[in-house]
Structures are given as structure tokens and as C-alpha cells.
Scaffold this motif. Structure first.
Motif, PDB file in Angstrom:
ATOM      1  N   ASP A   1      39.452  29.653  52.510  1.00 21.70           N
ATOM      2  CA  ASP A   1      38.947  30.997  52.239  1.00 21.70           C
ATOM      3  C   ASP A   1      39.888  31.753  51.304  1.00 21.70           C
ATOM      4  N   ILE A   2      41.206  31.570  51.504  1.00 18.31           N
ATOM      5  CA  ILE A   2      42.177  32.244  50.652  1.00 18.31           C
ATOM      6  C   ILE A   2      42.073  31.729  49.217  1.00 18.31           C
ATOM      7  N   THR A   3      41.849  30.428  49.060  1.00 16.88           N
ATOM      8  CA  THR A   3      41.626  29.876  47.723  1.00 16.88           C
ATOM      9  C   THR A   3      40.470  30.585  47.035  1.00 16.88           C
ATOM     10  N   GLN A   4      39.387  30.798  47.751  1.00 18.23           N
ATOM     11  CA  GLN A   4      38.234  31.492  47.174  1.00 18.23           C
ATOM     12  C   GLN A   4      38.573  32.944  46.859  1.00 18.23           C
ATOM     13  N   GLN A   5      39.376  33.578  47.703  1.00 21.39           N
ATOM     14  CA  GLN A   5      39.771  34.963  47.437  1.00 21.39           C
ATOM     15  C   GLN A   5      40.613  35.066  46.169  1.00 21.39           C
ATOM     16  N   ILE A   6      41.553  34.157  45.994  1.00 16.20           N
ATOM     17  CA  ILE A   6      42.376  34.192  44.784  1.00 16.20           C
ATOM     18  C   ILE A   6      41.530  33.916  43.548  1.00 16.20           C
ATOM     19  N   THR A   7      40.532  33.070  43.689  1.00 18.38           N
ATOM     20  CA  THR A   7      39.597  32.859  42.581  1.00 18.38           C
ATOM     21  C   THR A   7      38.941  34.172  42.184  1.00 18.38           C
ATOM     22  N   ARG A   8      38.446  34.910  43.176  1.00 14.78           N
ATOM     23  CA  ARG A   8      37.808  36.210  42.886  1.00 14.78           C
ATOM     24  C   ARG A   8      38.817  37.202  42.315  1.00 14.78           C
ATOM     25  N   ALA A   9      40.032  37.163  42.829  1.00 10.11           N
ATOM     26  CA  ALA A   9      41.061  38.082  42.315  1.00 10.11           C
ATOM     27  C   ALA A   9      41.304  37.834  40.833  1.00 10.11           C
ATOM     28  N   ILE A  10      41.442  36.589  40.448  1.00  9.57           N
ATOM     29  CA  ILE A  10      41.713  36.268  39.041  1.00  9.57           C
ATOM     30  C   ILE A  10      40.526  36.641  38.168  1.00  9.57           C
TER      31      ILE A  10
ATOM     32  N   GLY B   1      35.380  24.357  37.996  1.00  2.00           N
ATOM     33  CA  GLY B   1      34.284  25.039  38.670  1.00  2.00           C
ATOM     34  C   GLY B   1      34.701  26.174  39.566  1.00  2.00           C
ATOM     35  N   LEU B   2      35.994  26.261  39.917  1.00  2.00           N
ATOM     36  CA  LEU B   2      36.428  27.404  40.723  1.00  2.00           C
ATOM     37  C   LEU B   2      36.356  28.683  39.892  1.00  2.00           C
ATOM     38  N   LEU B   3      37.067  28.703  38.794  1.00  2.00           N
ATOM     39  CA  LEU B   3      36.987  29.839  37.872  1.00  2.00           C
ATOM     40  C   LEU B   3      35.792  29.667  36.943  1.00  2.00           C
ATOM     41  N   ARG B   4      35.204  30.786  36.569  1.00  2.00           N
ATOM     42  CA  ARG B   4      34.144  30.725  35.567  1.00  2.00           C
ATOM     43  C   ARG B   4      34.705  30.114  34.288  1.00  2.00           C
ATOM     44  N   GLU B   5      33.857  29.450  33.540  1.00  2.00           N
ATOM     45  CA  GLU B   5      34.320  28.745  32.342  1.00  2.00           C
ATOM     46  C   GLU B   5      35.007  29.694  31.373  1.00  2.00           C
ATOM     47  N   THR B   6      34.447  30.885  31.210  1.00  2.00           N
ATOM     48  CA  THR B   6      35.045  31.829  30.267  1.00  2.00           C
ATOM     49  C   THR B   6      36.426  32.278  30.726  1.00  2.00           C
ATOM     50  N   THR B   7      36.625  32.380  32.038  1.00  2.00           N
ATOM     51  CA  THR B   7      37.938  32.744  32.569  1.00  2.00           C
ATOM     52  C   THR B   7      38.896  31.568  32.470  1.00  2.00           C
TER      53      THR B   7
END
Length: 263
Positions: free
Chosen positions: A112-121, A151-157
Motif C-alpha cells: 500500500d505504501i508503494t502505491q502511496q509513493i506512486t501517487r505522491a510522485i 506501469g507504476l508511474l504514468r508513462e509521461t511521469t
């Protein structure tokens, strides 16, 4: 448990318990300076809980991009307020610095924390233009390493990430199954493997450089070496540094670590 001693940093660092209050004092003093200069935006939300927020510090001149620092604490301690002073090095090189907090175990799982850091970035990328540099310490080193999963981060990010610098990372979570900390993590063999950077066979094509202190516990020296070998990336061993002071170099604009960050 079998590996409790191997992953115990506090028991092997002189005066270890003095570090958190010292970090908090240094961070608060430096943050006050940035606030007074109008260069700090605090508590910017990226998710639905109080801890899902980040502080954003601006350089004196136009920003070249952003450095994101993800804190450690075995996914169960600390928040962004302890580390503001570590932004000094990157700010001096005209990078914004973003420092997110995240929810902690056992309220959430490491995945879950991995997903949160993804959203943070992703949210930080909306606030700052230009390249992104990701660095993190210990558990934070694990989390920024995880951002290399396609696939975690959007391609543009993902295309904006120019460098990742894990510091003393936990790269293989499977040994933690044999520590008492797993009462909080609730890792299984499968979930530990899924969250282990050393087992990521497909990764973004981003330059990665790993740092660890020469006086760290053998387990952390191993963890850094495992990731370096698995990812075929450079490993830097900081002389006479342990797990709690290896990160100090981020506050020094002229340190070898900062030079490596900004390559």
C-alpha cells in the motif's frame, strides 16, 4: 526472531536514540528559514489520509526540476518533518525538493505504501516542471527503487525520471519474514517477493546509483550489494558512515553523494 539482531540498527550505533530529536531540530530550524523566505509549501495533499501529504521547498532561482526524498523508518516510523534540512544540497543546485509522508505499518501494508509513493510522485510532478530525481533512505530506498517497475508511474511521469538514488535500501524483503517486525508488516513469501526490488526483472531504463555506509550492519551492506548486482548499477560505500549519518551528505551541496545525485 532469527534475524532481529541482523536488522537492528539502533543497537549498533553509538548514542542512536539522540538522532531523531537532532534530526527534528535541524529540520525545524531549516524549514523555518525557508518559510520566512517564502520558499516552503507545507502539507500539500496527494491522497485521502492526513499522512498522505508532502512538503515542497523551492530554490532561490528558477527550478531546474525536482528531487523527491522518501524517508525511512522501516515503514513504521517518522514523517516528512524530520528531514527538511536534507533539502539544502539540492536547493543549492536549483532543484525543488519534495518530501512526502506516507501511512505506516501496521495500519497499511508495504504494498500500500508503494502505491502511496506512486501517487505522491505523480502529484509532485504536477506541481513542478522538468526532470525528476528520486532518492530515499532505508525503507525509502526500497520505495524509490520500486518506482522502476513499469506501469507504476504514468508513462509521461516515468519519462521525466532522470535518476534514482537508493541510500541503504532494503532491496530484498524476504529476510524480514524472519524478524519480529513482520508482526507489523504481515509479509508472506509471495508479498515479500512481489515487493523486493532485487527480483524486479523488468525495470524502467533509468540510471540508478546505490549508496550505503561502510559502518552499517552487514545485512544492509548485503542488501545494497544484492541490488547493485541484480540491477548492474554502481554501488558507493561511504567511508566511516553508519545507517543514521550516511544521509547527511544530502545537505551538503558539494558532497560526493550530491554530485552523484545530479549526474
Amino acid at each position: 526472531m532469527e534475524l532481529d539482531d541482523a536488522y537492528d540498527n539502533v543497537g549498533y550505533i553509538p548514542d542512536a536514540m539522540s538522532y531523531p530529536p537532532r534530526w527534528a531540530k535541524a529540520a525545524g530550524a531549516y524549514r523555518d528559514v525557508l518559510i520566512a523566505e517564502g520558499r516552503a509549501l507545507l502539507g500539500l495533499p496527494y491522497g485521502g489520509t492526513e499522512r498522505q501529504a508532502f512538503d515542497l521547498f523551492h530554490p532561490k532561482d528558477a527550478a531546474k526540476g525536482a528531487l523527491v526524498f522518501v524517508h525511512g523508518g522501516y515503514w513504521r516510523r517518522f514523517d516528512r518533518s524530520f528531514w527538511s534540512h536534507l533539502s539544502e544540497g539540492a536547493l543549492a543546485h536549483e532543484y525543488c525538493v519534495a518530501m512526502p509522508s506516507y501511512d505506516l505499518c501496521p495500519e497499511v501494508r508495504i504494498a500500500d505504501i508503494t502505491q502511496q509513493i506512486t501517487r505522491a510522485i505523480e502529484t509532485i510532478a504536477e506541481h513542478v516542471e522538468g526532470p525528476l530525481i528520486l532518492t530515499g533512505h532505508s525503507a525509502g530506498g526500497h520505495l524509490v527503487s520500486r518506482m522502476c517497475e513499469p506501469g507504476l508511474l504514468r508513462e509521461t511521469t516515468a519519462q521525466r525520471v532522470k535518476r534514482i538514488l537508493p541510500i541503504s535500501p532494503v532491496s530484498d524483503l524476504r529476510p524480514l519474514l524472519h524478524t519480529s517486525m513482520n508482526e507489523l508488516f504481515k509479509l508472506t513469501e509471495d508479498s515479500a517477493a512481489a515487493e523486493s526490488p532485487v527480483l524486479m526483472t523488468h525495470r524502467l531504463s533509468v540510471p540508478v546509483s546505490i549508496w550505503v555506509g561502510s559502518k552499517e550492519r552487514p545485512a544492509f551492506l548485503d542488501q545494497a550489494e544484492w541490488q547493485s548486482k541484480a540491477w548492474s548499477c554502481p554501488l558507493h560505500i561511504a567511508t566511516n558512515k553508519h545507517h543514521f549519518d550516511v544521509i547527511d551528505a544530502l545537505s551538503d551541496p558539494n558532497s560526493e553523494m550530491m554530485k552523484d545525485v545530479l549526474l
